[in-house]
Write an enzyme that holds these catalytic residues in place. Sequence first.
Site, mmCIF file in Angstrom:
data_model
loop_
_atom_site.group_PDB
_atom_site.id
_atom_site.type_symbol
_atom_site.label_atom_id
_atom_site.label_comp_id
_atom_site.label_asym_id
_atom_site.label_seq_id
_atom_site.Cartn_x
_atom_site.Cartn_y
_atom_site.Cartn_z
ATOM 1 C CB SER A 46 37.088 47.614 30.641
ATOM 2 O OG SER A 46 37.485 46.267 30.720
ATOM 3 C CG HIS A 47 36.104 44.195 27.451
ATOM 4 N ND1 HIS A 47 37.068 44.454 28.389
ATOM 5 C CD2 HIS A 47 36.695 44.336 26.251
ATOM 6 C CE1 HIS A 47 38.208 44.708 27.775
ATOM 7 N NE2 HIS A 47 38.018 44.643 26.473
ATOM 8 C CD GLU A 187 40.035 47.096 33.397
ATOM 9 O OE1 GLU A 187 39.628 48.045 34.098
ATOM 10 O OE2 GLU A 187 39.544 45.951 33.414
HETATM 11 P P1 NDP Z 1 42.823 41.669 34.886
HETATM 12 O O1 NDP Z 1 44.220 42.092 35.164
HETATM 13 O O2 NDP Z 1 41.738 42.418 35.551
HETATM 14 O O3 NDP Z 1 42.635 40.143 35.265
HETATM 15 C C1 NDP Z 1 43.408 39.164 34.622
HETATM 16 C C2 NDP Z 1 43.065 37.798 35.163
HETATM 17 O O4 NDP Z 1 43.684 37.637 36.428
HETATM 18 C C3 NDP Z 1 41.584 37.541 35.370
HETATM 19 O O5 NDP Z 1 41.272 36.265 34.908
HETATM 20 C C4 NDP Z 1 41.397 37.661 36.881
HETATM 21 O O6 NDP Z 1 40.369 36.814 37.387
HETATM 22 C C5 NDP Z 1 42.737 37.181 37.384
HETATM 23 N N1 NDP Z 1 43.108 37.774 38.660
HETATM 24 C C6 NDP Z 1 43.094 39.077 39.005
HETATM 25 N N2 NDP Z 1 43.528 39.232 40.270
HETATM 26 C C7 NDP Z 1 43.795 37.993 40.743
HETATM 27 C C8 NDP Z 1 44.266 37.477 41.984
HETATM 28 N N3 NDP Z 1 44.550 38.288 43.006
HETATM 29 N N4 NDP Z 1 44.428 36.151 42.099
HETATM 30 C C9 NDP Z 1 44.145 35.318 41.070
HETATM 31 N N5 NDP Z 1 43.686 35.732 39.880
HETATM 32 C C10 NDP Z 1 43.527 37.053 39.716
HETATM 33 O O7 NDP Z 1 42.550 41.646 33.292
HETATM 34 P P2 NDP Z 1 43.133 42.612 32.155
HETATM 35 O O8 NDP Z 1 42.946 44.014 32.612
HETATM 36 O O9 NDP Z 1 44.473 42.180 31.755
HETATM 37 O O10 NDP Z 1 42.117 42.316 30.936
HETATM 38 C C11 NDP Z 1 40.759 42.698 31.063
HETATM 39 C C12 NDP Z 1 39.955 42.172 29.902
HETATM 40 O O11 NDP Z 1 40.251 42.858 28.700
HETATM 41 C C13 NDP Z 1 40.130 40.691 29.569
HETATM 42 O O12 NDP Z 1 38.849 40.104 29.685
HETATM 43 C C14 NDP Z 1 40.592 40.674 28.118
HETATM 44 O O13 NDP Z 1 40.076 39.604 27.333
HETATM 45 C C15 NDP Z 1 40.049 41.985 27.618
HETATM 46 N N6 NDP Z 1 40.768 42.469 26.424
HETATM 47 C C16 NDP Z 1 40.187 42.322 25.194
HETATM 48 C C17 NDP Z 1 40.831 42.786 24.047
HETATM 49 C C18 NDP Z 1 40.251 42.589 22.689
HETATM 50 O O14 NDP Z 1 40.886 42.931 21.717
HETATM 51 N N7 NDP Z 1 39.074 42.021 22.546
HETATM 52 C C19 NDP Z 1 42.130 43.456 24.138
HETATM 53 C C20 NDP Z 1 42.668 43.482 25.463
HETATM 54 C C21 NDP Z 1 42.005 43.022 26.569
HETATM 55 P P3 NDP Z 1 38.951 37.446 37.842
HETATM 56 O O15 NDP Z 1 38.206 37.712 36.566
HETATM 57 O O16 NDP Z 1 38.307 36.405 38.700
HETATM 58 O O17 NDP Z 1 39.255 38.699 38.601
#
Ligand code: NDP
Length: 331
Positions: A46-47, A187
């Site tokens: 998504s990024h 997402e």
């Molecule tokens: P996710 O819900 O996909 O993941 C959130 C975190 O949880 C990640 O670090 C992930 O690690 C971890 N995680 C996921 N599943 C598990 C698990 N089962 N056990 C342990 N850890 C877990 O992320 P979001 O959808 O909330 O966000 C996605 C991205 O969007 C982020 O990178 C965020 O910075 C970006 N974003 C940017 C914005 C901007 O303005 N620039 C605005 C909003 C969001 P892993 O990566 O290893 O899966």
Amino acid sequence: MNTTFLELNKIYDLAYNVLKKHGCDEFNADLVATTVTHAERDGSVSHGLFRIPGYVSSLKSKKVNGVSRPSNKFLTQNAIRVEGDLGFAPVAIRVGLPELVKTTNKHGVGVLTITNTHHFAALWHETEFLAENNLIGIACTAYKPSVAPAGAKKPLFGTNPISFSWPRKNDTPVVFDMATSTMAMGEVQVAARDGHKVPFGTGLDKEGNKTDDPSLIANGGVLLTFGDYKGSAIAMMIELLAAGLVGDLFSFEAKEEDNNDGGPARGGEFIMALSPELIAGENWNEHAEKFFLQMKSLDGVRLPGERRHRNRLDKGPRQINSQLIDKINSL
Ligand code: NDP
């Protein structure tokens, strides 16, 4: 969905060339294209290339300065302000982070406040850089409103991501990076594009009803924070750190100013670094490893960041949405 396999260097070229074509100089295009390529490499789709049309729109509308030259100013001995020169965030981050590492290694704690930038990327890029330099990293940023505070049906918060990293001497760092909304809007947009449902309660439609249809949330609806009022408190904290403390726009102010060209709004970012070596003492790594061992001994547990680091081991091509590639080529 039709997909095309692209090698990582081709992903970089696709991003770099289109950014160059629309007004970025080599320095700016390289840093943004690298961020996009690393996102595709790690499976943060998504990024990755998905963001390129938005990056290009904001160059075309002249909202973003594609030839930015951010600069650092020390506010105190360990608080640095990066003036982002209205460029993309990866450029301001590249200019600020090495100074943050230096000052944190000296004083134990360091703060980087980034202003006048446009953040359209994941935050793990910056926190992971700090962990690779043996520092703990915390970063957060606000965005235009799309998330309702607890109790409300109208948006006030951005999806307000927060990332945290913990360095490990003999392993990849532990890094979490998450929106404080139930899902990142990126997402939700990808789910809408690909015709998938999202979990019920991810957001409200424009009438204020809970829905599992991502297109109803993305078009006139509103996201909710994770964990009800608890997530709402964290989203509020992020507004206060990334806007109130940094001295840049709150999400609602970013909306008032933005030209809605589809690219990132202007705003700030708050980054903090801590030195475990200076604060916890020399045993910090072994001590934390004992804790991680306990965590991982529990069935079903994985550490945040592990998925991305596993994806990174694959040096091969990535499967990219073919329509997206056509769209980027047509820009
Ligand atoms: P996710 O819900 O996909 O993941 C959130 C975190 O949880 C990640 O670090 C992930 O690690 C971890 N995680 C996921 N599943 C598990 C698990 N089962 N056990 C342990 N850890 C877990 O992320 P979001 O959808 O909330 O966000 C996605 C991205 O969007 C982020 O990178 C965020 O910075 C970006 N974003 C940017 C914005 C901007 O303005 N620039 C605005 C909003 C969001 P892993 O990566 O290893 O899966």
